[in-house]
Design an enzyme around this catalytic site. Structure first.
Site, PDB file in Angstrom:
ATOM      1  N   HIS A   1       1.705   1.002 -13.129  1.00 20.79           N
ATOM      2  CA  HIS A   1       2.488  -0.186 -13.501  1.00 20.79           C
ATOM      3  C   HIS A   1       3.983   0.142 -13.441  1.00 20.79           C
ATOM      4  O   HIS A   1       4.401   1.200 -13.929  1.00 20.79           O
ATOM      5  CB  HIS A   1       2.102  -0.658 -14.909  1.00 20.79           C
ATOM      6  CG  HIS A   1       2.825  -1.900 -15.302  1.00 20.79           C
ATOM      7  ND1 HIS A   1       2.455  -3.154 -14.838  1.00 20.79           N
ATOM      8  CD2 HIS A   1       3.927  -2.096 -16.044  1.00 20.79           C
ATOM      9  CE1 HIS A   1       3.297  -4.054 -15.305  1.00 20.79           C
ATOM     10  NE2 HIS A   1       4.200  -3.440 -16.047  1.00 20.79           N
TER      11      HIS A   1
ATOM     12  N   GLY B   1       0.778  -1.239   0.000  1.00 18.63           N
ATOM     13  CA  GLY B   1       0.000   0.000   0.000  1.00 18.63           C
ATOM     14  C   GLY B   1       0.807   1.287   0.000  1.00 18.63           C
ATOM     15  O   GLY B   1       0.295   2.335   0.415  1.00 18.63           O
ATOM     16  N   SER B   2       2.040   1.242  -0.527  1.00 16.70           N
ATOM     17  CA  SER B   2       2.807   2.496  -0.508  1.00 16.70           C
ATOM     18  C   SER B   2       2.197   3.529  -1.456  1.00 16.70           C
ATOM     19  O   SER B   2       2.258   4.736  -1.186  1.00 16.70           O
ATOM     20  CB  SER B   2       4.290   2.260  -0.841  1.00 16.70           C
ATOM     21  OG  SER B   2       4.458   1.950  -2.197  1.00 16.70           O
ATOM     22  N   ASN B   3       1.579   3.083  -2.548  1.00 11.45           N
ATOM     23  CA  ASN B   3       0.919   4.057  -3.427  1.00 11.45           C
ATOM     24  C   ASN B   3      -0.315   4.645  -2.763  1.00 11.45           C
ATOM     25  O   ASN B   3      -0.573   5.843  -2.885  1.00 11.45           O
ATOM     26  CB  ASN B   3       0.560   3.417  -4.772  1.00 11.45           C
ATOM     27  CG  ASN B   3       1.760   3.378  -5.701  1.00 11.45           C
ATOM     28  OD1 ASN B   3       2.159   4.410  -6.247  1.00 11.45           O
ATOM     29  ND2 ASN B   3       2.373   2.210  -5.839  1.00 11.45           N
TER      30      ASN B   3
ATOM     31  N   MET C   1      -3.554  -7.131  -7.647  1.00 10.12           N
ATOM     32  CA  MET C   1      -2.933  -8.161  -8.455  1.00 10.12           C
ATOM     33  C   MET C   1      -3.912  -9.113  -9.143  1.00 10.12           C
ATOM     34  O   MET C   1      -3.615 -10.286  -9.319  1.00 10.12           O
ATOM     35  CB  MET C   1      -1.931  -8.942  -7.585  1.00 10.12           C
ATOM     36  CG  MET C   1      -0.748  -8.078  -7.188  1.00 10.12           C
ATOM     37  SD  MET C   1      -0.082  -7.223  -8.646  1.00 10.12           S
ATOM     38  CE  MET C   1       1.497  -6.714  -8.060  1.00 10.12           C
ATOM     39  N   ARG C   2      -5.070  -8.578  -9.524  1.00 11.49           N
ATOM     40  CA  ARG C   2      -6.032  -9.396 -10.261  1.00 11.49           C
ATOM     41  C   ARG C   2      -6.513  -8.645 -11.495  1.00 11.49           C
ATOM     42  O   ARG C   2      -6.551  -7.423 -11.504  1.00 11.49           O
ATOM     43  CB  ARG C   2      -7.234  -9.763  -9.397  1.00 11.49           C
ATOM     44  CG  ARG C   2      -6.870 -10.822  -8.390  1.00 11.49           C
ATOM     45  CD  ARG C   2      -7.970 -11.060  -7.408  1.00 11.49           C
ATOM     46  NE  ARG C   2      -7.420 -11.791  -6.304  1.00 11.49           N
ATOM     47  CZ  ARG C   2      -7.439 -13.118  -6.181  1.00 11.49           C
ATOM     48  NH1 ARG C   2      -8.022 -13.860  -7.088  1.00 11.49           N
ATOM     49  NH2 ARG C   2      -6.887 -13.693  -5.145  1.00 11.49           N
TER      50      ARG C   2
ATOM     51  N   ASN D   1      -4.559   2.524 -13.477  1.00  7.91           N
ATOM     52  CA  ASN D   1      -3.617   1.596 -12.837  1.00  7.91           C
ATOM     53  C   ASN D   1      -2.222   2.214 -12.858  1.00  7.91           C
ATOM     54  O   ASN D   1      -1.900   3.008 -13.733  1.00  7.91           O
ATOM     55  CB  ASN D   1      -3.604   0.285 -13.639  1.00  7.91           C
ATOM     56  CG  ASN D   1      -2.668  -0.758 -13.055  1.00  7.91           C
ATOM     57  OD1 ASN D   1      -2.614  -0.942 -11.832  1.00  7.91           O
ATOM     58  ND2 ASN D   1      -1.909  -1.439 -13.897  1.00  7.91           N
TER      59      ASN D   1
HETATM   60  C1  GAR Z   1       3.692  -1.082  -7.383  1.00  4.68           C
HETATM   61  O1  GAR Z   1       5.051  -1.018  -7.695  1.00  4.68           O
HETATM   62  C2  GAR Z   1       2.845  -1.201  -8.625  1.00  4.68           C
HETATM   63  O2  GAR Z   1       3.403  -0.528  -9.707  1.00  4.68           O
HETATM   64  C3  GAR Z   1       2.846  -2.698  -8.850  1.00  4.68           C
HETATM   65  O3  GAR Z   1       2.712  -3.241  -7.568  1.00  4.68           O
HETATM   66  C4  GAR Z   1       3.362  -2.375  -6.633  1.00  4.68           C
HETATM   67  C5  GAR Z   1       2.430  -2.147  -5.474  1.00  4.68           C
HETATM   68  O4  GAR Z   1       3.080  -1.444  -4.474  1.00  4.68           O
HETATM   69  N1  GAR Z   1       1.787  -3.095  -9.703  1.00  4.68           N
HETATM   70  C6  GAR Z   1       1.899  -4.065 -10.591  1.00  4.68           C
HETATM   71  O5  GAR Z   1       2.903  -4.728 -10.763  1.00  4.68           O
HETATM   72  C7  GAR Z   1       0.635  -4.306 -11.419  1.00  4.68           C
HETATM   73  N2  GAR Z   1       0.931  -5.116 -12.555  1.00  4.68           N
HETATM   74  P1  GAR Z   1       2.331  -0.797  -3.244  1.00  4.68           P
HETATM   75  O6  GAR Z   1       1.431  -1.883  -2.655  1.00  4.68           O
HETATM   76  O7  GAR Z   1       3.431  -0.421  -2.300  1.00  4.68           O
HETATM   77  O8  GAR Z   1       1.543   0.387  -3.728  1.00  4.68           O
END
Ligand code: GAR
Length: 204
Positions: free
Chosen positions: A111, A12-14, A92-93, A109
């Site tokens: 990526h 969940g850092s984003n 991730m789905r 999204n």
């Molecule tokens: C992020 O780096 C995002 O870009 C990636 O998962 C991570 C989630 O980080 N997403 C994917 O790879 C989607 N295909 P977070 O949980 O710290 O936000």
């Protein structure tokens, strides 16, 4: 107020970055609800700690998609909370058609690569294995392909000779935390137009 919903499976850092940008006043939006397919996702704790409605909704029997019955519950929950924009943040789905129909053109999204290079899983590892000198991250609208929708913003990150996949991912994430809130701001302020595949941004 413009209301977003965040779907997250992991740390969940984003989500944290979006919350910080709301607190700082950079984003004038409300986070209506955070939903996870993983009961242990730290994203849910971050949401609760910040007084945001946090829901775990069971994904069902499949690994890469939501069970159709369960997917309906995701859609209802987002609607109940008045969500206008769905932000996938490490969810991730793969989202299927009924979800798209409910939020057409309103799902984005983040990526961790410069799309269209390295769609799919562990994009930072794919970048190192391929030997590219630059990678980065992309915010894009979600369509029915995997990481194929119109690109809103990208940021570039150099790949260093002594990078490990983990170190590269961390540096990519620093950029994610800047461009994802910015993309949400542009959409919430209606500064984005789509012409075919091109996303055009008004001055900001
Ligand atoms: C992020 O780096 C995002 O870009 C990636 O998962 C991570 C989630 O980080 N997403 C994917 O790879 C989607 N295909 P977070 O949980 O710290 O936000």
């Amino acid at each position: 107020m413009f209301t977003i919903g965040v779907l997250a499976s992991g740390k969940g850092s984003n989500l944290g970055a979006i919350i910080n940008h709301v607190k700082s006043g950079f984003l004038k939006i409300k986070i209506g609800v955070v939903i996870s397919d993983n009961p242990d996702a730290f994203a849910l704790e971050i949401a609760r700690a910040n007084g945001i409605e946090a829901r775990y909704i069971e994904p069902g029997r499949y690994r890469t998609i939501l069970d159709p019955e369960q997917e309906k519950k995701y859609v209802s929950c987002l609607r109940e909370h008045g969500v206008e924009l769905v932000c996938l943040a490490g969810f991730m789905r793969i989202i299927k058609k009924p979800f798209f129909d409910a939020f057409e053109g309103r799902i984005i999204n983040i990526h961790p690569s410069l799309l269209p290079s390295f769609p799919g899983l562990e994009a930072w590892k794919q970048a190192i294995d391929h030997g590219v000198k630059f990678s980065g991250c992309t915010v894009h609208f979600v369509d029915q392909g995997i990481d194929t929708g119109p690109i809103i913003l990208q940021a570039v990150v150099p790949v260093l000779e002594d990078d490990t996949p983990e170190r590269l991912h961390l540096r990519i994430q620093e950029k994610e935390h800047i461009i994802y809130p910015l993309a949400i701001k542009l959409i919430s302020e209606q500064k984005i137009r789509i012409e075919k595949r091109r996303v055009l941004i008004d001055e900001y």
